[in-house]
Write an enzyme that holds these catalytic residues in place. Structure first.
Site, PDB file in Angstrom:
ATOM      1  N   LYS A   1       0.841  -1.201   0.000  1.00  0.00           N
ATOM      2  CA  LYS A   1       0.000   0.000   0.000  1.00  0.00           C
ATOM      3  C   LYS A   1       0.880   1.257   0.000  1.00  0.00           C
ATOM      4  CE  LYS A   1      -4.014  -1.787   2.551  1.00  0.00           C
ATOM      5  NZ  LYS A   1      -5.019  -1.566   1.493  1.00  0.00           N
TER       6      LYS A   1
ATOM      7  N   ARG B   1     -10.340 -11.587   1.886  1.00  0.00           N
ATOM      8  CA  ARG B   1     -11.126 -12.702   1.334  1.00  0.00           C
ATOM      9  C   ARG B   1     -10.351 -14.010   1.398  1.00  0.00           C
ATOM     10  NH1 ARG B   1     -11.652  -9.401  -4.184  1.00  0.00           N
ATOM     11  NH2 ARG B   1     -11.303  -7.717  -2.685  1.00  0.00           N
TER      12      ARG B   1
HETATM   13  N1  BES Z   1      -8.296  -3.713   4.315  1.00  0.00           N
HETATM   14  C1  BES Z   1      -8.375  -3.327   2.960  1.00  0.00           C
HETATM   15  C2  BES Z   1      -9.660  -2.563   2.648  1.00  0.00           C
HETATM   16  C3  BES Z   1      -9.729  -1.161   3.184  1.00  0.00           C
HETATM   17  C4  BES Z   1      -8.974  -0.151   2.625  1.00  0.00           C
HETATM   18  C5  BES Z   1     -10.594  -0.859   4.215  1.00  0.00           C
HETATM   19  C6  BES Z   1      -9.066   1.137   3.113  1.00  0.00           C
HETATM   20  C7  BES Z   1     -10.686   0.423   4.686  1.00  0.00           C
HETATM   21  C8  BES Z   1      -9.925   1.435   4.145  1.00  0.00           C
HETATM   22  C9  BES Z   1      -8.339  -4.535   2.062  1.00  0.00           C
HETATM   23  O1  BES Z   1      -7.546  -5.586   2.503  1.00  0.00           O
HETATM   24  C10 BES Z   1      -7.787  -4.090   0.753  1.00  0.00           C
HETATM   25  O2  BES Z   1      -6.661  -3.701   0.721  1.00  0.00           O
HETATM   26  N2  BES Z   1      -8.587  -4.149  -0.297  1.00  0.00           N
HETATM   27  C11 BES Z   1      -8.190  -3.712  -1.578  1.00  0.00           C
HETATM   28  C12 BES Z   1      -8.753  -4.683  -2.579  1.00  0.00           C
HETATM   29  C13 BES Z   1      -8.212  -4.488  -3.973  1.00  0.00           C
HETATM   30  C14 BES Z   1      -6.746  -4.867  -4.017  1.00  0.00           C
HETATM   31  C15 BES Z   1      -9.020  -5.350  -4.913  1.00  0.00           C
HETATM   32  C16 BES Z   1      -8.740  -2.311  -1.803  1.00  0.00           C
HETATM   33  O3  BES Z   1      -9.857  -2.025  -1.352  1.00  0.00           O
HETATM   34  O4  BES Z   1      -8.023  -1.497  -2.382  1.00  0.00           O
HETATM   35 MN    MN Z   2      -5.529  -5.393   1.889  1.00  0.00          MN
END
Ligand code: BES
Ligand code: MN
Ligand code: ZN
Length: 507
Positions: A293, A367
């Site tokens: 990230k 997931r």
């Molecule tokens: N934990 C995150 C989702 C999230 C991001 C919740 C920001 C709250 C605030 C999750 O694990 C994630 O990173 N999801 C990705 C999925 C994508 C790679 C398909 C996302 O939402 O960017």
């Molecule tokens: Mn994630």
């Protein structure tokens, strides 16, 4: 924090802050808990312009004499709080809604908190029956105890004493036995609910270096000590290997913190039915893994275990209220880190269900741990399974920070959750789980990919999970937007503990 309900009047309560309600002077006339001298004094101050519609709360001081034993008096101006129709202030013609009760309770809590009050007595009589309302003393006690307890929540590191932390004792006062009983009932549900909410907030607010998967497992075991109705079992990585939970393990293997599947089973003594089963996403820190990230705001990914925290909160409440229900909780706890052993984009893993997954993005890790937890859940033969997860940023784009997203393979279950959310004002909004979205998960190399492309990210994540939840009624709550606040009010909200508690207690 301590709450009691008592049969008492304002004239016998010593050294306390008395909280009384007025509505355009109306409630003062009938207020049996106030003597004429106090009423006269309040009315005089109102006449002098002390209480206007823009002023919801007024502090009054009195010179102590034989009839006045309280230290301070807080006059709550319902005229400034109520949103119901306010045409004629006559009995039965003004609405007093659940939203009004919530804002009234919040007003009381914030005012007492700001004023550093240590002991307060709230005089509940003479006010509900002035309004057109279905609310009871039970509801009043429930809401006030939640508003006060959550207002006084303050974060502190474990095993430290926060000497600055404020605390308040509240006495809910009434004058007859029937209403006293109702107040006590309201506290019996409100106090444990608030405890559950604050537990979820605390675990959420704890940083990733303290709140690890092992820490969560320890906390779950702590909940079970001294409670016969609750048993806790922790499945470690070696045992997960044996169970072929390779999807879960593909996430935790990039971290030196061991992943844990924490299983809690609460069975009230009179309960013999199949359990309701709650699964919480417990990523104690989500760096994204190799699909790292960006740095800005990454600290907030300590909140990626808020689904797990809400499950812990529900169990803390159930233990405290000695509820007669059968509920199982499964917490999928892992840390998502990039090291030389971490999963890489393109890696293919076989889940516990036998379905294969092409990991196209290691940041779609929630997931991956949840799908194996969903398969593991089958052994409990659950009545229904609800997973709770901070699953996608896309959910925040869709619904913002007010509603959790709900998806379900059974409409009745979605309806029940939405109803619990409405009732407790911990709301959810249903999103589609149509087959049309499933093809976004197609992979040339495995049964499915773990991401579905740019459109409908919260929906395709739910579609992924649905493939592992075929054997029972199932719902998925995406709480990415609701689990915590950012900005100056950064902190966990304890959502959706209220919704889930209402659901498990009534279904
Ligand atoms: N934990 C995150 C989702 C999230 C991001 C919740 C920001 C709250 C605030 C999750 O694990 C994630 O990173 N999801 C990705 C999925 C994508 C790679 C398909 C996302 O939402 O960017
Ligand atoms: Mn994630
Ligand atoms: Zn995540």
């Amino acid at each position: 924090m301590q709450f009691v309900a008592k049969k008492t009047t304002i004239h016998t309560q010593k050294n306390t802050c008395a909280v009384v309600f007025c509505y355009k002077e109306q409630l003062l006339d009938s207020a049996a808990s106030l003597n004429d001298a106090i009423k006269k004094s309040i009315k005089h101050q109102i006449k002098e312009g002390a209480l206007t519609k823009s002023q919801p709360a007024l502090w009054l001081t009195f010179t102590p004499d034989t009839s006045i034993k309280f230290s301070r008096l807080l006059l709550i101006n319902l005229d400034a709080v109520l949103t119901g129709s306010l045409t004629k202030p006559k009995k039965g013609e003004i609405a007093f809604t659940p939203a009004d009760l919530r804002s009234l309770s919040a007003l009381i809590a914030t005012t007492l908190y700001t004023a550093n009050v240590k002991q307060a007595s709230v005089f509940i009589d003479d006010f509900l029956d002035q309004f057109n309302t279905a609310l009871t003393y039970d509801d009043v006690a429930h809401q006030i105890s939640i508003a006060v307890s959550t207002q006084y929540y303050q974060f502190a590191l474990p095993d430290t004493k926060n000497n600055q932390a404020k605390s308040l004792n509240v006495c809910l006062s009434t004058q007859n036995n029937k209403t006293l009983k109702q107040l006590k009932l309201g506290l019996l549900s409100g106090e444990p609910t608030a405890l559950g909410i604050n537990t979820a907030r605390y675990l959420g607010d704890l940083p990733g270096n303290i709140c690890t998967p092992s820490y969560l497992a320890e906390q779950a075991k702590c909940l079970a000590t001294g409670c016969k109705a609750l048993t806790v079992k922790v499945v470690n990585e070696k045992q997960m290997e044996k169970l072929s939970m390779h999807s879960f393990l593909s996430v935790s293997k990039g971290s030196s913190e061991e992943g844990k599947l924490i299983c809690l089973e609460y069975k009230g003594s009179k309960s013999s039915s199949a359990p309701q089963l709650l699964i919480g996403k417990g990523i104690t820190f989500d760096t994204g893994g190799i699909s790292l990230k960006p740095g800005a705001g990454m600290d907030e990914m300590k909140y990626d275990m808020c689904g797990a925290a809400s499950v812990m909160g529900v169990f803390h409440a159930l233990v405290n209220m000695e509820a007669n229900v059968h509920v199982v909780g499964i917490i999928a706890a892992a840390e998502n880190m990039p090291n030389s052993n971490a999963s890489k984009p393109g890696d293919i893993v076989t889940s516990m269900s036998g379905q294969t997954i092409e990991i196209l993005n290691t940041d779609a890790e929630g997931r991956l741990v949840l799908c194996d937890a969903l398969t593991y859940a089958e052994r409990y033969k659950p009545k229904a399974v609800i997973d709770i997860a901070t699953l996608t940023g896309a959910c925040i784009v869709a619904l913002g920070k007010h509603a959790s997203a709900v998806y379900s393979n059974e409409q009745k279950l979605a309806d029940a959750l939405i109803a619990s959310g409405e009732k407790t004002h911990d709301r959810a909004w249903q999103m589609p789980l149509w087959d049309d979205y499933q093809q976004q998960l197609n992979s040339n190399f495995a049964d499915m990919a773990n991401i579905g492309g740019p459109g409908g990210g919260s929906i395709t994540a739910a579609c992924f999970l649905s493939r592992y939840a075929k054997k029972y009624p199932w719902a998925h709550l995406d709480i990415a937007g609701t689990a915590w606040l950012n900005g100056p009010k950064k902190g966990a909200t304890g959502r959706p503990v209220k919704m889930l508690l209402d659901y498990v207690l009534n279904n």
